[in-house]
Design a protein around this motif. Structure first.
Motif, PDB file in Angstrom:
ATOM      1  N   ARG A   1      -2.104   9.754   5.063  1.00  0.00           N
ATOM      2  CA  ARG A   1      -1.662   8.778   4.056  1.00  0.00           C
ATOM      3  C   ARG A   1      -0.886   9.465   2.936  1.00  0.00           C
ATOM      4  NH1 ARG A   1      -3.592   3.872   3.503  1.00  0.00           N
ATOM      5  NH2 ARG A   1      -4.233   4.016   1.326  1.00  0.00           N
TER       6      ARG A   1
ATOM      7  N   LEU B   1      -5.697   7.672  -2.596  1.00  0.00           N
ATOM      8  CA  LEU B   1      -5.289   7.995  -1.232  1.00  0.00           C
ATOM      9  C   LEU B   1      -6.199   9.027  -0.580  1.00  0.00           C
ATOM     10  CD1 LEU B   1      -1.401   8.234  -1.612  1.00  0.00           C
ATOM     11  CD2 LEU B   1      -2.731   6.347  -0.645  1.00  0.00           C
TER      12      LEU B   1
ATOM     13  N   GLY C   1       6.039   3.404   4.358  1.00  0.00           N
ATOM     14  CA  GLY C   1       5.546   3.792   3.034  1.00  0.00           C
ATOM     15  C   GLY C   1       6.075   2.865   1.970  1.00  0.00           C
TER      16      GLY C   1
ATOM     17  N   HIS D   1      -7.848   5.022   8.291  1.00  0.00           N
ATOM     18  CA  HIS D   1      -7.346   5.803   7.166  1.00  0.00           C
ATOM     19  C   HIS D   1      -7.670   7.283   7.347  1.00  0.00           C
ATOM     20  CE1 HIS D   1      -6.951   2.329   4.018  1.00  0.00           C
ATOM     21  NE2 HIS D   1      -6.154   2.206   5.048  1.00  0.00           N
ATOM     22  N   GLU D   2      -6.652   8.113   7.262  1.00  0.00           N
ATOM     23  CA  GLU D   2      -6.806   9.558   7.256  1.00  0.00           C
ATOM     24  C   GLU D   2      -6.103  10.063   5.985  1.00  0.00           C
ATOM     25  OE1 GLU D   2      -7.454  13.327   7.490  1.00  0.00           O
ATOM     26  OE2 GLU D   2      -8.354  11.968   8.969  1.00  0.00           O
ATOM     27  N   PRO D   3      -6.856  10.553   4.977  1.00  0.00           N
ATOM     28  CA  PRO D   3      -6.239  10.928   3.698  1.00  0.00           C
ATOM     29  C   PRO D   3      -5.022  11.831   3.838  1.00  0.00           C
ATOM     30  CG  PRO D   3      -8.623  10.987   3.512  1.00  0.00           C
ATOM     31  CD  PRO D   3      -8.324  10.722   4.951  1.00  0.00           C
TER      32      PRO D   3
ATOM     33  N   ALA E   1       2.568  10.302   4.337  1.00  0.00           N
ATOM     34  CA  ALA E   1       3.445   9.128   4.380  1.00  0.00           C
ATOM     35  C   ALA E   1       3.941   8.772   2.978  1.00  0.00           C
ATOM     36  CB  ALA E   1       2.707   7.946   5.003  1.00  0.00           C
ATOM     37  N   PHE E   2       3.050   8.857   1.990  1.00  0.00           N
ATOM     38  CA  PHE E   2       3.420   8.502   0.619  1.00  0.00           C
ATOM     39  C   PHE E   2       4.468   9.450   0.054  1.00  0.00           C
ATOM     40  CE2 PHE E   2       2.427   9.508  -3.905  1.00  0.00           C
ATOM     41  CZ  PHE E   2       3.074   8.420  -4.462  1.00  0.00           C
TER      42      PHE E   2
ATOM     43  N   GLY F   1       0.251   4.211   0.583  1.00  0.00           N
ATOM     44  CA  GLY F   1      -0.061   5.184   1.617  1.00  0.00           C
ATOM     45  C   GLY F   1      -0.007   4.631   3.018  1.00  0.00           C
ATOM     46  N   GLN F   2       0.600   3.458   3.198  1.00  0.00           N
ATOM     47  CA  GLN F   2       0.635   2.869   4.527  1.00  0.00           C
ATOM     48  C   GLN F   2       1.426   3.777   5.454  1.00  0.00           C
ATOM     49  OE1 GLN F   2       2.498  -0.951   4.284  1.00  0.00           O
ATOM     50  NE2 GLN F   2       4.300  -0.219   3.211  1.00  0.00           N
ATOM     51  N   ASP F   3       0.834   4.068   6.611  1.00  0.00           N
ATOM     52  CA  ASP F   3       1.465   4.983   7.546  1.00  0.00           C
ATOM     53  C   ASP F   3       1.676   4.373   8.921  1.00  0.00           C
ATOM     54  OD1 ASP F   3      -1.127   4.739   8.216  1.00  0.00           O
ATOM     55  OD2 ASP F   3      -1.628   6.861   8.204  1.00  0.00           O
TER      56      ASP F   3
ATOM     57  N   ASP G   1       0.854  -1.182   0.000  1.00  0.00           N
ATOM     58  CA  ASP G   1       0.000   0.000   0.000  1.00  0.00           C
ATOM     59  C   ASP G   1       0.889   1.231   0.000  1.00  0.00           C
ATOM     60  OD1 ASP G   1      -1.829   1.990   0.373  1.00  0.00           O
ATOM     61  OD2 ASP G   1      -2.565   1.288   2.311  1.00  0.00           O
TER      62      ASP G   1
END
Length: 303
Positions: free
Chosen positions: A153, A140, A120, A148-150, A156-157, A104-106, A102
């Motif tokens: 995410r 994302l 990330g 999930h918080e856009p 992190a990305f 956007g994994q944070d 993923d």
């Protein structure tokens, strides 16, 4: 019902075995992916010296965009969250290396010996010469899980991408933002991570042909980080005067990574707020001091 796939289900669920095969076998999708990938590669502005570059394809899917990179003589690493898409990419025997993850994994930290820990994309710092992404980053902006918080995410990305890119390298993302607010959220997150750049819009006056590309450069702003111009209806570059007012408000470029977060000054609570709060406490049955002319009065620094 909306026809935007990111609003229907998370990518790893939406692109199941059936949808992944349907997507990859569509001649229309194959043609669109090829044209978008060629344009993204053009916006990367890689040196024409015959040396293959190591590129990152974010949201690579079944490898359609990666084939364009291979045809242009580059090596690539593909990342996608859909196992079904990557299985088809393996069946098609694409040339790139594939990663399941993923973007956007944070919350997942990956050991990167000897560089410590990262989150990330989990790639070694400075090894990627450029990155592209076709129709993936806008996923994302949706909260598919309670965790999930856009905004986080995206942070992190872009933070992870900034670390793995070589200084001066570019990243080009073709995106379909749902609205201006979503577009600005993506762009602002990139700028906070340290990127310089902005939005390039091809065919801005066309409903069907309009395409948006986020063109970012890793490193401090310079002449080389100037945002390219979009393509017009006749194939020529659009001038700044021809772009609409809507587009001009989001083409932000040449921003530095902020050194620290600025403190937000908030106004103090006035008399009206105090009276309202005391009234609420009285209704709850609490013991509240009576109102006087001194209630809410600002005290002097010293008596």
């Amino acid at each position: 019902m909306s026809n935007r796939p990111e609003l229907l289900a998370p990518p790893e669920i939406f692109y199941d075995d059936s949808e992944a095969r349907k997507y990859t076998s569509s001649s229309r999708i194959i043609d669109i992916q090829a044209r978008l990938s060629e344009r993204a590669l053009e916006l990367l502005a890689l040196s024409v010296d015959g040396i293959p570059r190591l590129l990152l394809d974010i949201g690579c899917g079944s490898g359609l965009s990666g084939e364009t990179l291979t045809e242009n003589g580059h090596q690539w690493i593909g990342l996608d969250v859909s196992q079904s898409m990557l299985n088809i990419a393996l069946e098609r025997e694409v040339e790139g290396d594939l990663l399941l993850g993923d973007m956007g994994q944070d919350a997942i930290f990956v050991p990167l010996w000897p560089y410590g820990w990262d989150k990330g994309l989990a790639l070694r710092p400075g090894i990627i010469d450029g990155a592209i992404s076709i129709s993936a980053v806008q996923w994302l902006c949706n909260a598919d899980k309670s965790s999930h918080e856009p905004r986080l995410r995206l942070k992190a990305f872009f933070g992870s991408l900034y670390r793995c890119l070589a200084r001066g390298a570019r990243a080009v993302f073709q995106v379909y933002p749902e609205n201006i607010a979503q577009r600005e959220l993506i762009l602002r997150s990139a700028m906070h991570a340290g990127f310089a750049g902005g939005v390039v819009i091809d065919y801005p006056h066309s409903t069907k042909s309009r395409k948006e590309y986020l063109v970012l450069t890793c490193g401090a702003p310079s002449i080389s980080t100037a945002v390219p111009r979009g393509t017009g209806e006749d194939g020529e570059s659009c001038s700044e005067d021809e772009s609409s007012e809507e587009n001009q408000t989001v083409c932000i470029s040449d921003r530095n990574r902020p050194k620290k977060k600025q403190k937000i000054t908030r106004k103090g609570k006035g008399r009206d707020w105090i009276f309202k709060k005391k009234e609420q406490l009285r209704r709850k049955g609490n013991t509240v001091p009576p109102d006087t002319r001194y209630t809410g009065r600002k005290r002097k620094a010293r008596f």
